[in-house]
Design a protein around this motif. Structure first.
Motif, mmCIF file in Angstrom:
data_model
loop_
_atom_site.group_PDB
_atom_site.id
_atom_site.type_symbol
_atom_site.label_atom_id
_atom_site.label_comp_id
_atom_site.label_asym_id
_atom_site.label_seq_id
_atom_site.Cartn_x
_atom_site.Cartn_y
_atom_site.Cartn_z
ATOM 1 N N PHE A 235 -9.978 6.112 -19.707
ATOM 2 C CA PHE A 235 -9.993 4.797 -19.064
ATOM 3 C C PHE A 235 -8.564 4.463 -18.676
ATOM 4 O O PHE A 235 -7.651 4.566 -19.487
ATOM 5 N N ASP A 236 -8.384 4.058 -17.424
ATOM 6 C CA ASP A 236 -7.056 3.616 -17.002
ATOM 7 C C ASP A 236 -7.208 2.408 -16.093
ATOM 8 O O ASP A 236 -8.161 2.309 -15.305
ATOM 9 N N GLY A 237 -6.282 1.485 -16.234
ATOM 10 C CA GLY A 237 -6.223 0.319 -15.364
ATOM 11 C C GLY A 237 -4.901 0.343 -14.626
ATOM 12 O O GLY A 237 -3.850 0.597 -15.226
ATOM 13 N N ARG A 238 -4.954 0.126 -13.326
ATOM 14 C CA ARG A 238 -3.722 0.167 -12.537
ATOM 15 C C ARG A 238 -3.625 -1.048 -11.624
ATOM 16 O O ARG A 238 -4.646 -1.605 -11.194
ATOM 17 N N LEU A 239 -2.391 -1.425 -11.333
ATOM 18 C CA LEU A 239 -2.123 -2.526 -10.412
ATOM 19 C C LEU A 239 -1.733 -1.952 -9.056
ATOM 20 O O LEU A 239 -0.889 -1.061 -8.963
ATOM 21 N N TYR A 240 -2.359 -2.514 -8.030
ATOM 22 C CA TYR A 240 -2.197 -2.004 -6.668
ATOM 23 C C TYR A 240 -1.606 -3.104 -5.795
ATOM 24 O O TYR A 240 -2.119 -4.224 -5.747
ATOM 25 N N SER A 241 -0.515 -2.778 -5.091
ATOM 26 C CA SER A 241 0.162 -3.793 -4.274
ATOM 27 C C SER A 241 0.132 -3.462 -2.785
ATOM 28 O O SER A 241 0.890 -4.027 -2.006
ATOM 29 N N GLY A 242 -0.747 -2.566 -2.387
ATOM 30 C CA GLY A 242 -0.829 -2.174 -0.982
ATOM 31 C C GLY A 242 -1.699 -3.110 -0.161
ATOM 32 O O GLY A 242 -2.097 -4.187 -0.616
ATOM 33 N N PRO A 243 -2.014 -2.697 1.070
ATOM 34 C CA PRO A 243 -2.853 -3.523 1.953
ATOM 35 C C PRO A 243 -4.279 -3.643 1.424
ATOM 36 O O PRO A 243 -4.694 -2.898 0.534
ATOM 37 N N LYS A 244 -5.015 -4.591 2.000
ATOM 38 C CA LYS A 244 -6.396 -4.817 1.581
ATOM 39 C C LYS A 244 -7.204 -3.530 1.670
ATOM 40 O O LYS A 244 -7.031 -2.733 2.590
#
Length: 324
Positions: A235-244
């Protein structure tokens, strides 16, 4: 107003017109005689008028001057009318609350129905064939997670990959948020690989007080996550800051819930048979974005600052292990 109510009002009006200010108790004879004068053509029996007066006193629209007296006298004024209205209001509220309770119970029962399951069983009963639903519109957070639970999360096993993207917080955070997140943890417990990607836009969303309140229910989530990882679960959770990107939850390349509206939450659940190209494209896009996203296990104070998370932000507290 029905005939009975009309007669009640007629007698109440007579009492009010006869009444002086301050009110003087009226005898039955005075009331009955006035009724006869007002409408000589209508033959009203004394017994019937007595019954109506009894009803008016029970509803408190009229009161008895001396309830213990053999010869009863009646008073109606603004005070009795107010008391009567309060009595009628209370009774109506009780009636409506009883109806509301019944409706709410039925609503819970109906909301819990899985129309996909019912449709499959119906077709099976009629034709003997087992057919699978290839697409459907899903409305509401609870219905969406019911679909995810039965079609993805509970069936996931070793070798399966669940990809989830969260672009919006508002409709998904409440007192039951942790229960829903735990379904994804459970899928990892069963051996599936779970990739949960969250847009950094959520840090802006937590400026809303109702969102902050809802996020409180996720306190303790990080410890569950760390426990999973410590036991080798995928299980991994990641934060994404790219386009929609696609706001979706997919199960391998087999099925997907594509969220298309936030308020109210509306999604299209589909299988590969319905639209393989859309599912493949969503999965490919997710995997590309996943490579660029940052695991919550690797976040630094600088990352939080870059994402716009305040030092006292609720999400920052939820994700924090030990920033030092």
């Amino acid at each position: 107003m029905d005939k009975q109510e009309s007669r009640l009002m007629s007698i109440l009006e007579v009492i009010l017109r006869l009444q002086s200010d301050p009110p003087v108790p009226l005898s039955f004879s005075e009331i009955y005689d006035q009724l006869q004068k007002d409408d000589p053509a209508t033959k009203l029996t004394k017994a019937w008028v007595h019954r109506v007066l009894k009803t008016l006193t029970e509803t408190k629209l009229v009161r008895l001057d001396n309830p213990t007296s053999h010869r009863k006298k009646y008073i109606a004024d603004v005070n009795t009318i107010m008391a009567g209205f309060e009595e009628l209001k209370s009774k109506k509220i009780e009636e409506l609350e009883a109806i509301q309770k019944k409706v709410e119970t039925e609503l819970v029962e109906i909301s819990a129905l899985d129309c996909g399951y019912l449709s499959r069983e119906f077709v099976k009963d009629v034709t003997g064939r087992t057919e699978e639903v290839s697409s459907r519109i899903v409305r509401g957070v609870e219905e969406l997670h019911r679909i995810l639970r039965f079609n993805m999360l509970e069936k996931a096993r070793e070798g399966d990959i669940i990809r989830a993207t969260l672009l919006w917080l508002g409709p998904f955070v409440d007192e039951t948020s942790l229960v829903r997140v735990k379904r994804f943890f459970d899928a990892a417990e069963q051996g599936a690989e779970v990739r949960y990607m969250v847009s950094t836009d959520v840090f802006n969303a937590e400026k809303d007080s109702s969102v902050r309140q809802g996020l409180q229910g996720l306190m303790g989530m990080m410890q569950m996550f760390l426990d999973l990882r410590a036991r080798g679960k995928k299980f991994d959770g990641r934060l994404y800051s790219g386009p929609k990107t696609y706001n979706q939850v997919s199960f391998n390349n087999e099925s997907m819930a594509l969220i298309i509206a936030e308020n109210p939450v509306t999604a299209t659940w589909m299988t590969r048979e319905f639209n393989p190209d859309l599912i493949d494209n969503a999965v490919k896009t997710f995997d590309n974005d996943w490579k660029k996203a940052k695991s919550v296990l690797d976040l630094t104070p600088e990352d939080f600052k870059a994402f716009g998370a305040g030092p006292e932000g609720v999400i920052r507290k939820i994700l924090s292990t030990d920033e030092g």
